[in-house]
Design a protein around this motif. Sequence first.
Motif, short mmCIF file in Angstrom:
data_model
loop_
_atom_site.label_atom_id
_atom_site.label_comp_id
_atom_site.label_asym_id
_atom_site.label_seq_id
_atom_site.Cartn_x
_atom_site.Cartn_y
_atom_site.Cartn_z
N ASN A 114 6.07 -27.22 -19.16
CA ASN A 114 5.52 -28.23 -18.26
C ASN A 114 4.37 -27.70 -17.41
OD1 ASN A 114 7.40 -30.16 -19.12
ND2 ASN A 114 8.92 -29.40 -17.69
N HIS A 115 4.08 -26.42 -17.53
CA HIS A 115 3.00 -25.77 -16.76
C HIS A 115 3.17 -25.99 -15.26
CE1 HIS A 115 1.18 -24.98 -20.60
NE2 HIS A 115 1.25 -26.25 -20.90
N ASP A 116 4.42 -25.91 -14.79
CA ASP A 116 4.71 -26.09 -13.37
C ASP A 116 5.25 -24.81 -12.73
OD1 ASP A 116 7.21 -25.99 -14.52
OD2 ASP A 116 7.84 -27.97 -13.83
N GLY A 117 5.18 -23.70 -13.47
CA GLY A 117 5.68 -22.42 -12.96
C GLY A 117 7.16 -22.22 -13.15
N GLU A 118 7.85 -23.21 -13.74
CA GLU A 118 9.28 -23.11 -13.97
C GLU A 118 9.56 -22.85 -15.44
OE1 GLU A 118 11.36 -26.44 -12.34
OE2 GLU A 118 10.93 -25.81 -10.29
N HIS A 119 10.30 -21.77 -15.70
CA HIS A 119 10.63 -21.37 -17.06
C HIS A 119 12.13 -21.53 -17.27
CE1 HIS A 119 6.78 -19.07 -17.80
NE2 HIS A 119 6.75 -19.23 -16.49
N PRO A 120 12.57 -22.31 -18.26
CA PRO A 120 14.00 -22.37 -18.56
C PRO A 120 14.48 -20.97 -18.92
CG PRO A 120 12.75 -23.95 -19.89
CD PRO A 120 11.76 -23.10 -19.18
N ALA A 121 15.71 -20.64 -18.54
CA ALA A 121 16.22 -19.30 -18.79
C ALA A 121 17.72 -19.31 -19.04
CB ALA A 121 15.91 -18.39 -17.60
N VAL A 122 18.16 -18.29 -19.79
CA VAL A 122 19.58 -18.08 -20.07
C VAL A 122 19.89 -16.62 -19.78
CG1 VAL A 122 21.38 -18.10 -21.85
CG2 VAL A 122 19.60 -19.86 -21.86
N HIS A 123 20.99 -16.36 -19.09
CA HIS A 123 21.39 -14.99 -18.75
C HIS A 123 22.81 -14.76 -19.26
CE1 HIS A 123 21.64 -11.25 -16.49
NE2 HIS A 123 22.81 -11.66 -16.02
N SER A 124 23.02 -13.67 -20.00
CA SER A 124 24.34 -13.34 -20.55
C SER A 124 24.73 -11.93 -20.15
CB SER A 124 24.32 -13.43 -22.08
OG SER A 124 23.98 -14.72 -22.50
N ARG A 125 26.00 -11.75 -19.85
CA ARG A 125 26.54 -10.43 -19.50
C ARG A 125 27.70 -10.12 -20.43
NH1 ARG A 125 26.78 -10.48 -12.88
NH2 ARG A 125 24.51 -10.35 -12.59
N HIS A 126 27.71 -8.88 -20.91
CA HIS A 126 28.78 -8.42 -21.80
C HIS A 126 29.27 -7.09 -21.25
CE1 HIS A 126 27.47 -11.22 -25.10
NE2 HIS A 126 26.45 -11.25 -24.28
N LEU A 127 30.46 -7.09 -20.68
CA LEU A 127 30.99 -5.88 -20.07
C LEU A 127 32.49 -5.80 -20.25
CD1 LEU A 127 31.70 -6.40 -16.44
CD2 LEU A 127 29.96 -7.87 -17.39
N GLY A 128 33.08 -4.81 -19.66
CA GLY A 128 34.52 -4.64 -19.71
C GLY A 128 34.99 -3.84 -18.51
N VAL A 129 36.22 -4.07 -18.11
CA VAL A 129 36.83 -3.33 -17.01
C VAL A 129 38.20 -2.87 -17.50
CG1 VAL A 129 37.72 -3.47 -14.65
CG2 VAL A 129 35.59 -4.63 -15.24
N LEU A 130 38.41 -1.56 -17.45
CA LEU A 130 39.67 -0.96 -17.88
C LEU A 130 40.07 -1.42 -19.29
CD1 LEU A 130 41.65 -1.25 -14.53
CD2 LEU A 130 40.42 0.75 -15.42
N GLY A 131 39.07 -1.48 -20.17
CA GLY A 131 39.31 -1.85 -21.56
C GLY A 131 39.43 -3.33 -21.82
N GLN A 132 39.29 -4.15 -20.79
CA GLN A 132 39.39 -5.59 -20.97
C GLN A 132 38.01 -6.21 -21.06
OE1 GLN A 132 42.13 -7.66 -18.47
NE2 GLN A 132 40.94 -9.54 -18.53
N PRO A 133 37.69 -6.92 -22.16
CA PRO A 133 36.38 -7.57 -22.29
C PRO A 133 36.18 -8.65 -21.23
CG PRO A 133 37.52 -7.50 -24.41
CD PRO A 133 38.51 -7.10 -23.35
N LEU A 134 35.01 -8.62 -20.60
CA LEU A 134 34.59 -9.65 -19.65
C LEU A 134 33.18 -10.09 -20.06
CD1 LEU A 134 35.65 -7.86 -16.34
CD2 LEU A 134 36.90 -9.65 -17.55
#
Length: 148
Positions: free
Chosen positions: A116-136
Amino acid sequence: MSKVAQFLSAFVVGLMFFGAVAAAQSDDVWPKNFTCKFDAGTRGSFEAGKFTSATASPLSFEITDVDLDAQNAHLRTSGSEASGTLRIVRAINANHFLEVVPEGFLNLTTIYDDKNHDGEHPAVHSRHLGVLGQPLFSQYTGICRAKD
């Protein structure tokens, strides 16, 4: 020339064209800094042999010093003066910002072109981690705004 050879020729020319378009996207047309806000998201884990999910809290951060040619940038979170290093994977109509955190887990933010040339960019953020062997994991959708 056979139809298969014609198709393959056209396909290769098309790939070369799209590759040139992606490579032509330079630092001049892509912002150097972004403020990203993700108001919608889902978080999940793997417990007792099955996946569970819930609504995630809103998230915000800045991506600064974007250098498409060197394929790197910096991540700044609220309340932090230090910044993490991001690697950039360039794509047609988007750039992917990859953060490998010290424990080896991955965070990926994809910022799409500003259609749209309005300075706004659609975005997606993903996190892949684990704590004490548990997938989060979590995934958010939002907007990254060009920042001066």
